[in-house]
Motif scaffolding. Structure first.
Motif, PDB file in Angstrom:
ATOM      1  N   VAL A 204     -17.087  40.105  11.635  1.00  6.55           N
ATOM      2  CA  VAL A 204     -17.301  38.660  11.771  1.00  6.55           C
ATOM      3  C   VAL A 204     -16.778  38.104  13.092  1.00  6.55           C
ATOM      4  O   VAL A 204     -16.901  36.899  13.349  1.00  6.55           O
ATOM      5  CB  VAL A 204     -16.715  37.863  10.582  1.00  6.55           C
ATOM      6  CG1 VAL A 204     -17.348  38.284   9.286  1.00  6.55           C
ATOM      7  CG2 VAL A 204     -15.206  37.956  10.517  1.00  6.55           C
ATOM      8  N   GLY A 205     -16.201  38.955  13.933  1.00  7.24           N
ATOM      9  CA  GLY A 205     -15.753  38.529  15.251  1.00  7.24           C
ATOM     10  C   GLY A 205     -14.451  37.755  15.250  1.00  7.24           C
ATOM     11  O   GLY A 205     -14.237  36.874  16.082  1.00  7.24           O
ATOM     12  N   LYS A 206     -13.557  38.108  14.353  1.00 11.38           N
ATOM     13  CA  LYS A 206     -12.253  37.453  14.273  1.00 11.38           C
ATOM     14  C   LYS A 206     -11.142  38.434  14.616  1.00 11.38           C
ATOM     15  O   LYS A 206     -11.254  39.632  14.371  1.00 11.38           O
ATOM     16  CB  LYS A 206     -12.007  36.888  12.862  1.00 11.38           C
ATOM     17  CG  LYS A 206     -12.873  35.711  12.518  1.00 11.38           C
ATOM     18  CD  LYS A 206     -12.480  34.522  13.360  1.00 11.38           C
ATOM     19  CE  LYS A 206     -13.210  33.273  12.980  1.00 11.38           C
ATOM     20  NZ  LYS A 206     -12.722  32.108  13.709  1.00 11.38           N
ATOM     21  N   SER A 207     -10.065  37.909  15.156  1.00  7.39           N
ATOM     22  CA  SER A 207      -8.897  38.713  15.482  1.00  7.39           C
ATOM     23  C   SER A 207      -8.082  38.949  14.216  1.00  7.39           C
ATOM     24  O   SER A 207      -7.871  38.020  13.432  1.00  7.39           O
ATOM     25  CB  SER A 207      -8.049  37.973  16.515  1.00  7.39           C
ATOM     26  OG  SER A 207      -6.834  38.636  16.730  1.00  7.39           O
ATOM     27  N   PRO A 208      -7.596  40.181  14.005  1.00 10.93           N
ATOM     28  CA  PRO A 208      -6.807  40.475  12.807  1.00 10.93           C
ATOM     29  C   PRO A 208      -5.364  39.979  12.927  1.00 10.93           C
ATOM     30  O   PRO A 208      -4.417  40.735  12.828  1.00 10.93           O
ATOM     31  CB  PRO A 208      -6.877  42.000  12.706  1.00 10.93           C
ATOM     32  CG  PRO A 208      -7.031  42.446  14.107  1.00 10.93           C
ATOM     33  CD  PRO A 208      -7.849  41.383  14.799  1.00 10.93           C
ATOM     34  N   SER A 209      -5.204  38.690  13.147  1.00 13.03           N
ATOM     35  CA  SER A 209      -3.877  38.110  13.298  1.00 13.03           C
ATOM     36  C   SER A 209      -3.230  37.884  11.930  1.00 13.03           C
ATOM     37  O   SER A 209      -3.873  38.032  10.895  1.00 13.03           O
ATOM     38  CB  SER A 209      -3.981  36.782  14.055  1.00 13.03           C
ATOM     39  OG  SER A 209      -4.887  35.926  13.394  1.00 13.03           O
ATOM     40  N   ALA A 210      -1.957  37.512  11.948  1.00 15.47           N
ATOM     41  CA  ALA A 210      -1.218  37.305  10.702  1.00 15.47           C
ATOM     42  C   ALA A 210      -1.784  36.149   9.890  1.00 15.47           C
ATOM     43  O   ALA A 210      -1.626  36.099   8.676  1.00 15.47           O
ATOM     44  CB  ALA A 210       0.255  37.050  11.000  1.00 15.47           C
TER      45      ALA A 210
ATOM     46  N   GLY B  63     -22.634  32.197  10.494  1.00 15.50           N
ATOM     47  CA  GLY B  63     -22.636  33.359  11.381  1.00 15.50           C
ATOM     48  C   GLY B  63     -21.900  34.539  10.781  1.00 15.50           C
ATOM     49  O   GLY B  63     -22.326  35.695  10.930  1.00 15.50           O
ATOM     50  N   ALA B  64     -20.788  34.262  10.088  1.00 13.06           N
ATOM     51  CA  ALA B  64     -20.023  35.339   9.448  1.00 13.06           C
ATOM     52  C   ALA B  64     -20.830  35.976   8.324  1.00 13.06           C
ATOM     53  O   ALA B  64     -20.852  37.206   8.186  1.00 13.06           O
ATOM     54  CB  ALA B  64     -18.696  34.790   8.912  1.00 13.06           C
ATOM     55  N   ILE B  65     -21.523  35.154   7.540  1.00 10.69           N
ATOM     56  CA  ILE B  65     -22.365  35.685   6.470  1.00 10.69           C
ATOM     57  C   ILE B  65     -23.462  36.561   7.054  1.00 10.69           C
ATOM     58  O   ILE B  65     -23.703  37.678   6.577  1.00 10.69           O
ATOM     59  CB  ILE B  65     -22.960  34.541   5.617  1.00 10.69           C
ATOM     60  CG1 ILE B  65     -21.854  33.846   4.807  1.00 10.69           C
ATOM     61  CG2 ILE B  65     -24.065  35.060   4.695  1.00 10.69           C
ATOM     62  CD1 ILE B  65     -22.288  32.563   4.120  1.00 10.69           C
ATOM     63  N   SER B  66     -24.117  36.080   8.100  1.00 12.59           N
ATOM     64  CA  SER B  66     -25.192  36.852   8.742  1.00 12.59           C
ATOM     65  C   SER B  66     -24.672  38.179   9.292  1.00 12.59           C
ATOM     66  O   SER B  66     -25.336  39.212   9.162  1.00 12.59           O
ATOM     67  CB  SER B  66     -25.830  36.044   9.870  1.00 12.59           C
ATOM     68  OG  SER B  66     -26.489  34.924   9.355  1.00 12.59           O
ATOM     69  N   ALA B  67     -23.498  38.150   9.903  1.00 10.65           N
ATOM     70  CA  ALA B  67     -22.920  39.368  10.490  1.00 10.65           C
ATOM     71  C   ALA B  67     -22.601  40.396   9.404  1.00 10.65           C
ATOM     72  O   ALA B  67     -22.871  41.595   9.572  1.00 10.65           O
ATOM     73  CB  ALA B  67     -21.665  39.022  11.288  1.00 10.65           C
ATOM     74  N   ILE B  68     -22.035  39.942   8.293  1.00 10.07           N
ATOM     75  CA  ILE B  68     -21.711  40.866   7.198  1.00 10.07           C
ATOM     76  C   ILE B  68     -22.989  41.425   6.589  1.00 10.07           C
ATOM     77  O   ILE B  68     -23.098  42.631   6.347  1.00 10.07           O
ATOM     78  CB  ILE B  68     -20.834  40.176   6.125  1.00 10.07           C
ATOM     79  CG1 ILE B  68     -19.451  39.873   6.692  1.00 10.07           C
ATOM     80  CG2 ILE B  68     -20.730  41.048   4.878  1.00 10.07           C
ATOM     81  CD1 ILE B  68     -18.577  39.007   5.799  1.00 10.07           C
ATOM     82  N   GLU B  69     -23.970  40.567   6.351  1.00 11.46           N
ATOM     83  CA  GLU B  69     -25.228  41.041   5.762  1.00 11.46           C
ATOM     84  C   GLU B  69     -25.935  42.032   6.687  1.00 11.46           C
ATOM     85  O   GLU B  69     -26.511  43.011   6.211  1.00 11.46           O
ATOM     86  CB  GLU B  69     -26.121  39.858   5.404  1.00 11.46           C
ATOM     87  CG  GLU B  69     -25.581  39.096   4.199  1.00 11.46           C
ATOM     88  CD  GLU B  69     -26.360  37.847   3.850  1.00 11.46           C
ATOM     89  OE1 GLU B  69     -27.117  37.325   4.712  1.00 11.46           O
ATOM     90  OE2 GLU B  69     -26.220  37.376   2.702  1.00 11.46           O
ATOM     91  N   ALA B  70     -25.873  41.813   7.991  1.00 13.71           N
ATOM     92  CA  ALA B  70     -26.469  42.749   8.947  1.00 13.71           C
ATOM     93  C   ALA B  70     -25.736  44.090   8.918  1.00 13.71           C
ATOM     94  O   ALA B  70     -26.361  45.156   8.964  1.00 13.71           O
ATOM     95  CB  ALA B  70     -26.451  42.156  10.357  1.00 13.71           C
ATOM     96  N   ALA B  71     -24.412  44.050   8.832  1.00 15.83           N
ATOM     97  CA  ALA B  71     -23.624  45.285   8.761  1.00 15.83           C
ATOM     98  C   ALA B  71     -23.937  46.047   7.477  1.00 15.83           C
ATOM     99  O   ALA B  71     -24.031  47.281   7.480  1.00 15.83           O
ATOM    100  CB  ALA B  71     -22.135  44.975   8.849  1.00 15.83           C
TER     101      ALA B  71
END
Length: 107
Positions: A27-33, A44-52
């Protein structure tokens, strides 16, 4: 380390760091705390996950059924595919979008 995902539109869930990092990357996010996927970013996050998930499904070389030398058969049964890891987040994102709520996470 564990990541706790939260939204006012859905039940919380917890995910192991290894699995959460893969979803953050998708989803293009940094794995921060701690972090947020805003309502505006959710489509956009939903689309990215569904594409993956579609890529994983179409990848014929992405199966754990293949024999691996010195591979423990019990460990093979415990493999968690991307669609299994992504499902809780995907549901949360869809529910949050429907109710116009952000998704957050903390460690």
């Amino acid at each position: 380390m564990l990541y706790r995902f939260q939204s006012r539109a859905s039940s919380d869930f917890v995910m192991l760091e290894t699995h959460a990092r893969q979803l953050f990357d998708i989803v293009g996010k940094s794995p921060s705390a701690q972090g947020i996927i805003t309502v505006e970013q959710i489509p956009g996050a939903i689309s990215a996950i569904e594409a993956a998930l579609a890529r994983e499904k179409s990848n014929t070389h992405n199966h754990d059924e293949f024999a691996v030398e010195d591979h423990n058969h019990d460990a093979e049964k415990q493999h968690v595919a991307l669609h299994q890891r992504a499902t809780p987040l995907l549901h949360m994102l869809k529910e949050s979008l429907a109710e116009n709520k952000d998704v957050t996470w903390t460690t």
